[in-house]
Design a protein around this motif. Sequence first.
Motif, PDB file in Angstrom:
ATOM      1  N   SER A   8      71.995  31.802  31.172  1.00 57.87           N
ATOM      2  CA  SER A   8      73.089  32.376  31.938  1.00 57.87           C
ATOM      3  C   SER A   8      72.592  33.561  32.743  1.00 57.87           C
ATOM      4  CB  SER A   8      74.214  32.841  31.005  1.00 57.87           C
ATOM      5  OG  SER A   8      74.757  31.742  30.324  1.00 57.87           O
ATOM      6  N   SER A   9      73.070  33.681  33.955  1.00 60.53           N
ATOM      7  CA  SER A   9      72.734  34.809  34.803  1.00 60.53           C
ATOM      8  C   SER A   9      73.596  35.989  34.408  1.00 60.53           C
ATOM      9  CB  SER A   9      72.970  34.435  36.266  1.00 60.53           C
ATOM     10  OG  SER A   9      74.329  34.103  36.454  1.00 60.53           O
ATOM     11  N   PRO A  10      73.279  37.213  34.890  1.00 55.91           N
ATOM     12  CA  PRO A  10      74.044  38.398  34.512  1.00 55.91           C
ATOM     13  C   PRO A  10      75.528  38.274  34.808  1.00 55.91           C
ATOM     14  CG  PRO A  10      71.973  39.047  35.522  1.00 55.91           C
ATOM     15  CD  PRO A  10      72.087  37.570  35.695  1.00 55.91           C
ATOM     16  N   ASP A  11      75.906  37.498  35.845  1.00 53.87           N
ATOM     17  CA  ASP A  11      77.334  37.380  36.153  1.00 53.87           C
ATOM     18  C   ASP A  11      78.023  36.292  35.331  1.00 53.87           C
ATOM     19  OD1 ASP A  11      76.373  35.075  37.207  1.00 53.87           O
ATOM     20  OD2 ASP A  11      76.950  35.475  39.286  1.00 53.87           O
ATOM     21  N   GLY A  12      77.291  35.702  34.376  1.00 56.64           N
ATOM     22  CA  GLY A  12      77.892  34.738  33.463  1.00 56.64           C
ATOM     23  C   GLY A  12      77.837  33.308  33.937  1.00 56.64           C
ATOM     24  N   THR A  13      77.347  33.056  35.139  1.00 54.41           N
ATOM     25  CA  THR A  13      77.275  31.681  35.635  1.00 54.41           C
ATOM     26  C   THR A  13      76.078  30.978  35.020  1.00 54.41           C
ATOM     27  OG1 THR A  13      75.985  32.385  37.554  1.00 54.41           O
ATOM     28  CG2 THR A  13      78.389  32.307  37.796  1.00 54.41           C
ATOM     29  N   ALA A  14      76.189  29.687  34.866  1.00 53.77           N
ATOM     30  CA  ALA A  14      75.121  28.918  34.222  1.00 53.77           C
ATOM     31  C   ALA A  14      73.966  28.709  35.184  1.00 53.77           C
ATOM     32  CB  ALA A  14      75.663  27.577  33.758  1.00 53.77           C
ATOM     33  N   ARG A  15      72.754  28.877  34.679  1.00 55.86           N
ATOM     34  CA  ARG A  15      71.568  28.577  35.460  1.00 55.86           C
ATOM     35  C   ARG A  15      71.044  27.227  35.022  1.00 55.86           C
ATOM     36  NH1 ARG A  15      69.092  34.202  34.436  1.00 55.86           N
ATOM     37  NH2 ARG A  15      67.779  33.034  33.026  1.00 55.86           N
ATOM     38  N   ARG A  16      70.066  26.719  35.778  1.00 57.53           N
ATOM     39  CA  ARG A  16      69.531  25.417  35.431  1.00 57.53           C
ATOM     40  C   ARG A  16      68.739  25.513  34.134  1.00 57.53           C
ATOM     41  NH1 ARG A  16      64.209  24.884  36.140  1.00 57.53           N
ATOM     42  NH2 ARG A  16      63.091  26.458  37.352  1.00 57.53           N
ATOM     43  N   ARG A  17      68.558  24.351  33.531  1.00 56.70           N
ATOM     44  CA  ARG A  17      67.838  24.263  32.276  1.00 56.70           C
ATOM     45  C   ARG A  17      66.361  24.589  32.470  1.00 56.70           C
ATOM     46  NH1 ARG A  17      68.850  20.747  27.931  1.00 56.70           N
ATOM     47  NH2 ARG A  17      67.045  20.429  26.619  1.00 56.70           N
ATOM     48  N   VAL A  18      65.780  25.337  31.512  1.00 60.79           N
ATOM     49  CA  VAL A  18      64.344  25.618  31.525  1.00 60.79           C
ATOM     50  C   VAL A  18      63.606  24.331  31.186  1.00 60.79           C
ATOM     51  CG1 VAL A  18      62.488  26.949  30.464  1.00 60.79           C
ATOM     52  CG2 VAL A  18      64.718  28.010  30.872  1.00 60.79           C
ATOM     53  N   THR A  19      62.573  24.016  31.969  1.00 65.60           N
ATOM     54  CA  THR A  19      61.838  22.771  31.781  1.00 65.60           C
ATOM     55  C   THR A  19      60.395  23.048  31.388  1.00 65.60           C
ATOM     56  OG1 THR A  19      61.078  22.637  34.071  1.00 65.60           O
ATOM     57  CG2 THR A  19      63.271  21.731  33.576  1.00 65.60           C
ATOM     58  N   ALA A  20      59.707  21.967  31.016  1.00 65.57           N
ATOM     59  CA  ALA A  20      58.284  22.089  30.691  1.00 65.57           C
ATOM     60  C   ALA A  20      57.486  22.529  31.913  1.00 65.57           C
ATOM     61  CB  ALA A  20      57.760  20.759  30.157  1.00 65.57           C
ATOM     62  N   THR A  21      57.951  22.174  33.116  1.00 66.45           N
ATOM     63  CA  THR A  21      57.285  22.625  34.338  1.00 66.45           C
ATOM     64  C   THR A  21      57.345  24.138  34.450  1.00 66.45           C
ATOM     65  OG1 THR A  21      57.881  20.563  35.440  1.00 66.45           O
ATOM     66  CG2 THR A  21      57.263  22.417  36.854  1.00 66.45           C
ATOM     67  N   ASP A  22      58.489  24.735  34.101  1.00 66.62           N
ATOM     68  CA  ASP A  22      58.612  26.194  34.117  1.00 66.62           C
ATOM     69  C   ASP A  22      57.641  26.837  33.129  1.00 66.62           C
ATOM     70  OD1 ASP A  22      60.736  26.075  35.969  1.00 66.62           O
ATOM     71  OD2 ASP A  22      62.153  25.674  34.340  1.00 66.62           O
ATOM     72  N   VAL A  23      57.517  26.218  31.961  1.00 68.03           N
ATOM     73  CA  VAL A  23      56.597  26.747  30.950  1.00 68.03           C
ATOM     74  C   VAL A  23      55.164  26.675  31.470  1.00 68.03           C
ATOM     75  CG1 VAL A  23      55.664  26.423  28.625  1.00 68.03           C
ATOM     76  CG2 VAL A  23      58.124  26.148  29.036  1.00 68.03           C
ATOM     77  N   ALA A  24      54.793  25.565  32.089  1.00 67.53           N
ATOM     78  CA  ALA A  24      53.435  25.410  32.630  1.00 67.53           C
ATOM     79  C   ALA A  24      53.153  26.465  33.686  1.00 67.53           C
ATOM     80  CB  ALA A  24      53.274  24.010  33.218  1.00 67.53           C
ATOM     81  N   GLY A  28      50.451  29.373  33.307  1.00 68.85           N
ATOM     82  CA  GLY A  28      49.291  29.149  34.172  1.00 68.85           C
ATOM     83  C   GLY A  28      48.451  27.979  33.739  1.00 68.85           C
ATOM     84  N   VAL A  29      49.096  26.934  33.250  1.00 69.96           N
ATOM     85  CA  VAL A  29      48.388  25.736  32.812  1.00 69.96           C
ATOM     86  C   VAL A  29      49.084  24.520  33.410  1.00 69.96           C
ATOM     87  CG1 VAL A  29      47.659  26.820  30.647  1.00 69.96           C
ATOM     88  CG2 VAL A  29      49.785  25.497  30.712  1.00 69.96           C
ATOM     89  N   SER A  30      48.506  23.346  33.177  1.00 70.75           N
ATOM     90  CA  SER A  30      49.132  22.124  33.682  1.00 70.75           C
ATOM     91  C   SER A  30      50.283  21.706  32.771  1.00 70.75           C
ATOM     92  CB  SER A  30      48.096  21.000  33.743  1.00 70.75           C
ATOM     93  OG  SER A  30      47.713  20.610  32.430  1.00 70.75           O
ATOM     94  N   GLN A  31      51.159  20.873  33.301  1.00 69.76           N
ATOM     95  CA  GLN A  31      52.263  20.366  32.498  1.00 69.76           C
ATOM     96  C   GLN A  31      51.743  19.486  31.361  1.00 69.76           C
ATOM     97  OE1 GLN A  31      55.483  18.828  34.816  1.00 69.76           O
ATOM     98  NE2 GLN A  31      56.608  18.026  33.053  1.00 69.76           N
ATOM     99  N   ALA A  32      50.640  18.795  31.621  1.00 66.86           N
ATOM    100  CA  ALA A  32      50.041  17.965  30.569  1.00 66.86           C
ATOM    101  C   ALA A  32      49.602  18.829  29.393  1.00 66.86           C
ATOM    102  CB  ALA A  32      48.870  17.171  31.126  1.00 66.86           C
ATOM    103  N   THR A  33      49.028  20.004  29.707  1.00 67.01           N
ATOM    104  CA  THR A  33      48.588  20.900  28.633  1.00 67.01           C
ATOM    105  C   THR A  33      49.773  21.372  27.810  1.00 67.01           C
ATOM    106  OG1 THR A  33      46.669  21.654  29.887  1.00 67.01           O
ATOM    107  CG2 THR A  33      47.444  23.092  28.123  1.00 67.01           C
ATOM    108  N   VAL A  34      50.878  21.687  28.494  1.00 69.19           N
ATOM    109  CA  VAL A  34      52.085  22.080  27.766  1.00 69.19           C
ATOM    110  C   VAL A  34      52.512  20.963  26.826  1.00 69.19           C
ATOM    111  CG1 VAL A  34      54.548  22.616  27.990  1.00 69.19           C
ATOM    112  CG2 VAL A  34      52.889  23.668  29.547  1.00 69.19           C
ATOM    113  N   SER A  35      52.499  19.730  27.311  1.00 67.66           N
ATOM    114  CA  SER A  35      52.891  18.590  26.483  1.00 67.66           C
ATOM    115  C   SER A  35      51.972  18.434  25.285  1.00 67.66           C
ATOM    116  CB  SER A  35      52.882  17.313  27.326  1.00 67.66           C
ATOM    117  OG  SER A  35      53.192  16.183  26.529  1.00 67.66           O
TER     118      SER A  35
END
Length: 343
Positions: A8-24, A28-35
């Motif tokens: 959720s953002s500070p104003d309470g609105t929903a943000r998009r879901r965090v994905t494995a791409t965001d984690v990668a 600073g690694v590839s998505q495959a490494t995250v997996s």
Amino acid sequence: MAPSRRASSPDGTARRRVTATDVAREAGVSQATVSYVLNNTPGQTIPAATRQRVQDAVARLGYAPHGAARALRTGRSDVVLFLLPDWPIGPAVVTLVEGLTERLQAQGLSLFVRRTTDGSALSGLWRTVAPAAVVSLDGLDDAEQRAMEDAGIPVVSALVRPRRSAQGVLTLSHTLIGATQLQHLAATGHRHIGYGLPDDPRVTVFRDLRLDGVRTAAFELGLAEPSARVVPMDVAGAAAAVTAWRAESPAVTAVCAYNDDQAFALLAGMRSLGLSAPADLAIIGVDDTPLAPFAHPPLTTVRQDADAVMDYLTAAVLQRLAGGTPPRPPRSEAITLVVRESA
């Protein structure tokens, strides 16, 4: 595994879901490494520092893998489907479910409990859930079990009584429980023994096996067949059963209760009659529930080693998932006599 949440953002609105791409990107690694890191993929050598960066990124972003997406990708979920027959939910079942949940969570698996009152619904259930494995406390239909195994879903069973010889089957010895009860009463000098039949039809299979163990032990010791009476779960009904046993000729001097709850009812019924255990009637239960030491008098009982059963089922699930064979089931040492004052 915890369900994923939208940030959720500070104003309470929903943000998009965090994905494995965001984690990668964060690590600073590839998505495959995250997996590889999140799935602990075998055969992949990931430096410890890289693993730590990925795990730190997961924590900072609050990332949780999406169970449905993982099921689509791998062909199964991280759920272990636990099939519970239509039995009363007593302390023994609660302990088993809680213990399995904790053990499987530590391995990244989640326990999903479902009653199997309708066999026709089982096929649709496991196909919908796509579980990693199935744990059954009762025998499954052979065709249904083959269908699960053919779909790559291993089945681990803890049966009340053996139905076939197979790997991954733990047979719980309820006949030994009954025999242990009677042997203890006989060893303490009792020759005329009763057995408390439960009045719940859902536990018939347990009742019959335990009573068979009691009868067999009595026969082997040269004792008369135990006097079996239904013991209702109320004080008046239990008192009536006690009165009937004591009126027999010769009188019953000790009773194997079906379980601890029934033993508590018998002790309460005896108190209402001005009687006490073991002087007027010795009582032995089954399960060693948490209240057993606090009964009046403290209850002698037979304990089933729940930890041994839970450890076996957990190890069997993990080894089947890894492509191996189940470990050796615990032996009869998993059943022990707990002697207190009631018998």
